[in-house]
Design an enzyme around this catalytic site. Structure first.
Site, short mmCIF file in Angstrom:
data_model
loop_
_atom_site.label_atom_id
_atom_site.label_comp_id
_atom_site.label_asym_id
_atom_site.label_seq_id
_atom_site.Cartn_x
_atom_site.Cartn_y
_atom_site.Cartn_z
N ASP A 165 26.81 7.94 42.96
CA ASP A 165 26.23 7.76 41.57
C ASP A 165 27.17 6.76 40.80
O ASP A 165 28.43 6.75 41.00
CB ASP A 165 26.03 9.04 40.73
CG ASP A 165 25.56 8.96 39.31
OD1 ASP A 165 24.56 7.90 39.28
OD2 ASP A 165 25.56 9.83 38.65
N ASP A 221 27.48 6.33 36.66
CA ASP A 221 27.96 6.98 35.44
C ASP A 221 28.44 8.29 35.62
O ASP A 221 27.50 9.16 35.90
CB ASP A 221 26.88 6.59 34.28
CG ASP A 221 26.44 5.17 34.11
OD1 ASP A 221 27.25 4.41 34.54
OD2 ASP A 221 25.68 4.91 33.19
#
Length: 375
Positions: A16, A18
């Site tokens: 991922d 953020d």
């Protein structure tokens, strides 16, 4: 004779963005790019191991709307990826979904539509990982059939979570066992008739901690070391302040020096030398440090006052000399004339930054930084 079918061996680290690579935010300007501590070092190690395909998987809500134009997202995202590539961290693929939750898009995490190509049997999905900071990331791991790394300080439910952490160094050590990725820490308890000290130091920290000595100005100076050396420090000092501050300052300096020396271990792979010239308003400070194994202390400082508030300026000298003795390092310190508070604070900040440089581990190095073969 029929040959056995070759099993896929290439594993994937789905990552991922953020909250994992950069701090969680609507990252729509360069000023908002704040990388998670140690992410580049860890991903570089994972990448160089040759065992992993790196795949970025991200949901980006609201991109393309007036409040988050596509061009704002793209230029900032490009800068993030360019910075990573400059640190020898290249992602093999990037998959980004721009839909909103109410769209029910099959490509939005935990949906797997974007990643269906990895489910054709060519990859070792069972031993692959999804690293993320949200439940949807762990749900995606379950949907893919891989394992999850919950990048979070809290707890996450689910049978697919193989590791829970908020440290990239721990992630790298988990995926690529390597002692050089361990946090270098040391703890110490020291009790005498004059002081009772409990101290824990992580020299691979992020500048967090709590310091309580009962001496306000001294706490303020020690906080400069924590923040600018990026050490994590927990320090509790109970001293005979009814006598004076001497024993508390001296004993904590000795404990800090001993903890840093212990955390450095055999000193393999470290920079060893640190140097900083720092200005603070009207003064400038210079600090040079060498973890040579031999204590030596040079002090070229002239305070115009005997006290800063109620704190004796002579104890600043004694603090650094005591540290040098116990850490077995050469320490040179000087500061120009000016406000005494500024002089002291500049010295502590410059010391911290020189310290950070000296303990820094050189990527991929296990060499002892000495021609003698010992430090």
């Amino acid at each position: 004779m029929q040959l056995k079918e070759k099993k896929p061996t290439r594993r994937i680290l789905f990552v991922d963005r953020d909250g994992v690579i950069v701090e969680e935010d609507q990252v729509d300007s360069y000023e908002k790019i704040r990388f998670i501590p140690h992410v580049m070092e860890a991903l570089r190690t994972i990448r160089r191991s040759g065992d992993w395909e790196l795949v970025l998987v991200s949901n980006q809500d609201g991109v393309g709307t007036p409040s988050f134009p596509m061009e704002d997202f793209q230029r900032v995202h490009d800068r993030i990826m360019e910075t990573l590539r400059g640190e020898d961290v290249a992602f093999d693929e990037e998959w980004i979904d721009f839909s909103l939750p109410e769209d029910n898009c099959p490509g939005r995490k935990p949906g797997t539509a974007m990643l269906s190509g990895y489910l054709d049997g060519s990859w070792d999905i069972a031993h692959s990982f999804m690293i993320g900071d949200r439940q949807s990331d762990m749900d995606l791991a379950r949907a893919l059939g891989c394992q999850g790394i919950w990048f979070h300080s809290g707890k996450c439910g689910g049978d697919r979570v193989a590791l829970e952490t908020d440290s990239w160094l721990e992630v790298a050590r988990f995926l690529c066992p390597d002692d050089t990725l361990c946090h270098r820490t040391a703890s110490l308890e020291r009790r005498t008739k004059e002081t009772d000290i409990r101290l824990r130091v992580d020299i691979d920290g992020s500048g967090q901690g709590c310091i309580e000595t009962g001496i306000g100005f001294f706490d303020h100076m020690l906080e400069q070391i924590v923040r600018h050396a990026r050490f994590d420090v927990e320090a509790a000092v109970k001293g005979d302040l009814e006598v004076d501050e001497h024993h508390s300052v001296e004993d904590l300096a000795l404990c800090l020096g001993k903890c840093v020396l212990t955390a450095l271990g055999d000193k393999r792979g470290i920079s060893r030398y640190g140097y900083e010239v720092l200005t603070m308003d009207e003064v400038h400070a210079c600090v040079a440090l060498d973890f040579s194994g031999r204590p030596d202390f040079v002090w070229e400082v002239d305070f115009s006052r005997q006290y800063i508030g109620v704190f004796p300026t002579e104890m600043i000298t004694h603090f650094f000399k005591s540290f040098s003795n116990e850490a077995r390092c050469n320490l040179y310190m000087s500061v120009g004339p000016g406000n005494c508070h500024h002089q002291a604070e500049a010295l502590f900040k410059a010391f911290a930054r020189a310290l950070r440089s000296a303990v820094r581990r050189l990527p991929g190095s296990d060499e002892l930084p000495s021609t003698k073969g010992v430090l």
